[in-house]
Design a protein around this motif. Sequence first.
Motif, PDB file in Angstrom:
ATOM      1  N   ARG A 286       7.501   7.906   0.205  1.00  0.00           N
ATOM      2  CA  ARG A 286       7.498   7.442   1.898  1.00  0.00           C
ATOM      3  C   ARG A 286       6.931   7.571   2.529  1.00  0.00           C
ATOM      4  O   ARG A 286       7.172   8.924   3.120  1.00  0.00           O
ATOM      5  CB  ARG A 286       8.693   6.060   1.659  1.00  0.00           C
ATOM      6  CG  ARG A 286       9.248   6.684   2.699  1.00  0.00           C
ATOM      7  CD  ARG A 286      11.040   5.573   3.117  1.00  0.00           C
ATOM      8  NE  ARG A 286      12.226   6.200   3.542  1.00  0.00           N
ATOM      9  CZ  ARG A 286      12.720   6.876   3.132  1.00  0.00           C
ATOM     10  NH1 ARG A 286      12.264   7.285   1.823  1.00  0.00           N
ATOM     11  NH2 ARG A 286      13.976   7.480   4.575  1.00  0.00           N
TER      12      ARG A 286
ATOM     13  N   CYS B 146       0.934  -0.939   0.336  1.00  0.00           N
ATOM     14  CA  CYS B 146      -0.217  -0.291   0.061  1.00  0.00           C
ATOM     15  C   CYS B 146       0.806   0.879   0.465  1.00  0.00           C
ATOM     16  O   CYS B 146       2.002   0.941   0.564  1.00  0.00           O
ATOM     17  CB  CYS B 146      -1.073  -0.353   1.331  1.00  0.00           C
ATOM     18  SG  CYS B 146      -1.859   1.358   0.949  1.00  0.00           S
ATOM     19  N   TYR B 147       0.198   2.221  -0.325  1.00  0.00           N
ATOM     20  CA  TYR B 147       0.678   4.110  -0.124  1.00  0.00           C
ATOM     21  C   TYR B 147       1.948   3.658   0.522  1.00  0.00           C
ATOM     22  O   TYR B 147       2.771   4.594   1.237  1.00  0.00           O
ATOM     23  CB  TYR B 147       0.246   5.056  -0.907  1.00  0.00           C
ATOM     24  CG  TYR B 147      -0.423   4.346  -2.665  1.00  0.00           C
ATOM     25  CD1 TYR B 147       0.467   4.737  -3.151  1.00  0.00           C
ATOM     26  CD2 TYR B 147      -1.969   4.195  -3.003  1.00  0.00           C
ATOM     27  CE1 TYR B 147       0.260   4.305  -4.288  1.00  0.00           C
ATOM     28  CE2 TYR B 147      -1.777   3.608  -4.194  1.00  0.00           C
ATOM     29  CZ  TYR B 147      -1.436   3.746  -5.131  1.00  0.00           C
ATOM     30  OH  TYR B 147      -1.943   4.133  -6.239  1.00  0.00           O
ATOM     31  N   CYS B 148       0.806   3.732   2.227  1.00  0.00           N
ATOM     32  CA  CYS B 148       1.314   3.783   3.100  1.00  0.00           C
ATOM     33  C   CYS B 148       2.339   3.146   4.176  1.00  0.00           C
ATOM     34  O   CYS B 148       2.497   3.031   5.063  1.00  0.00           O
ATOM     35  CB  CYS B 148      -0.015   3.191   3.919  1.00  0.00           C
ATOM     36  SG  CYS B 148      -0.268   2.538   4.834  1.00  0.00           S
TER      37      CYS B 148
ATOM     38  N   TYR C 172      -2.657  -1.764  -1.571  1.00  0.00           N
ATOM     39  CA  TYR C 172      -3.725  -0.722  -1.284  1.00  0.00           C
ATOM     40  C   TYR C 172      -5.550  -0.928  -1.054  1.00  0.00           C
ATOM     41  O   TYR C 172      -6.030  -0.468  -0.363  1.00  0.00           O
ATOM     42  CB  TYR C 172      -3.817   0.223  -2.516  1.00  0.00           C
ATOM     43  CG  TYR C 172      -4.969   0.931  -2.474  1.00  0.00           C
ATOM     44  CD1 TYR C 172      -5.357   2.410  -1.475  1.00  0.00           C
ATOM     45  CD2 TYR C 172      -6.269   1.159  -3.924  1.00  0.00           C
ATOM     46  CE1 TYR C 172      -5.733   3.343  -1.348  1.00  0.00           C
ATOM     47  CE2 TYR C 172      -6.811   2.544  -3.233  1.00  0.00           C
ATOM     48  CZ  TYR C 172      -7.170   3.463  -2.308  1.00  0.00           C
ATOM     49  OH  TYR C 172      -8.418   4.341  -2.186  1.00  0.00           O
TER      50      TYR C 172
ATOM     51  N   TRP D 132       4.913  11.485  -4.182  1.00  0.00           N
ATOM     52  CA  TRP D 132       5.341  10.524  -2.951  1.00  0.00           C
ATOM     53  C   TRP D 132       6.763   9.560  -2.832  1.00  0.00           C
ATOM     54  O   TRP D 132       6.428   9.163  -3.834  1.00  0.00           O
ATOM     55  CB  TRP D 132       3.693  10.362  -2.377  1.00  0.00           C
ATOM     56  CG  TRP D 132       3.527  12.078  -2.436  1.00  0.00           C
ATOM     57  CD1 TRP D 132       2.815  12.308  -3.124  1.00  0.00           C
ATOM     58  CD2 TRP D 132       3.126  12.223  -1.184  1.00  0.00           C
ATOM     59  NE1 TRP D 132       1.798  13.377  -2.876  1.00  0.00           N
ATOM     60  CE2 TRP D 132       2.336  13.787  -1.607  1.00  0.00           C
ATOM     61  CE3 TRP D 132       3.997  12.995   0.189  1.00  0.00           C
ATOM     62  CZ2 TRP D 132       2.104  14.304  -0.833  1.00  0.00           C
ATOM     63  CZ3 TRP D 132       3.418  14.003   0.733  1.00  0.00           C
ATOM     64  CH2 TRP D 132       2.566  14.796   0.010  1.00  0.00           C
TER      65      TRP D 132
ATOM     66  N   VAL E 205      -1.360  10.800  -1.131  1.00  0.00           N
ATOM     67  CA  VAL E 205      -0.475  10.297  -2.424  1.00  0.00           C
ATOM     68  C   VAL E 205      -1.147   9.962  -4.467  1.00  0.00           C
ATOM     69  O   VAL E 205      -1.219  10.717  -5.155  1.00  0.00           O
ATOM     70  CB  VAL E 205      -0.562   8.842  -2.287  1.00  0.00           C
ATOM     71  CG1 VAL E 205       0.574   8.162  -3.512  1.00  0.00           C
ATOM     72  CG2 VAL E 205       1.125   9.016  -1.366  1.00  0.00           C
ATOM     73  N   LEU E 206      -2.808   9.493  -4.145  1.00  0.00           N
ATOM     74  CA  LEU E 206      -4.044   9.416  -5.187  1.00  0.00           C
ATOM     75  C   LEU E 206      -4.441  11.367  -4.754  1.00  0.00           C
ATOM     76  O   LEU E 206      -5.337  10.997  -6.206  1.00  0.00           O
ATOM     77  CB  LEU E 206      -4.329   8.694  -4.714  1.00  0.00           C
ATOM     78  CG  LEU E 206      -4.117   7.410  -4.120  1.00  0.00           C
ATOM     79  CD1 LEU E 206      -5.439   6.296  -3.514  1.00  0.00           C
ATOM     80  CD2 LEU E 206      -4.108   6.906  -5.784  1.00  0.00           C
TER      81      LEU E 206
ATOM     82  N   SER F 103      -1.811   7.817   1.879  1.00  0.00           N
ATOM     83  CA  SER F 103      -2.319   7.350   0.774  1.00  0.00           C
ATOM     84  C   SER F 103      -3.482   8.069  -0.331  1.00  0.00           C
ATOM     85  O   SER F 103      -3.539   8.563  -1.921  1.00  0.00           O
ATOM     86  CB  SER F 103      -3.160   6.376   1.024  1.00  0.00           C
ATOM     87  OG  SER F 103      -2.090   5.521   1.898  1.00  0.00           O
TER      88      SER F 103
END
Length: 127
Positions: free
Chosen positions: A76, A4-6, A12, A74, A41-42, A38
């Motif tokens: 991390r 996941c982005y997180c 995700y 992004w 990021v999105l 996240s």
Amino acid sequence: MSNCYCGRESSYTACCKIIHLNIQEAITAEDLMRSRYSAFVLGKGDYLMKSHHSTTRPLKEKDEIVAWAKSVKWIRLEILHTTKGTNTDIEGTVEFSAFFYENGEVRVIHEKSKFVREHDCWVYLGS
């Protein structure tokens, strides 16, 4: 399957997307913090507003926040420390560093964020 982005080792779809679709799925303040990262990021402005406490929500700046979030790359999220913020608490803090590229340089947002429950959901209060 990618993380996941997180930064969690779930996809995700199995992680932050669940919270983006239903904010009540954020069981802890850290869950909400990760879902907000996240969302940055999105570029999910509606979620960023919904997950922000009603008394500190920057409604007029939503478009600018989304434009900026989409303009950087992004890298991390690092969770450094949490205080309270469990499923039985009503408040908590999450200290984090969020790394991103902007104008050819690596930059970092370091913050100790405050979270509280509002309408039985975790929301971001401020730093």
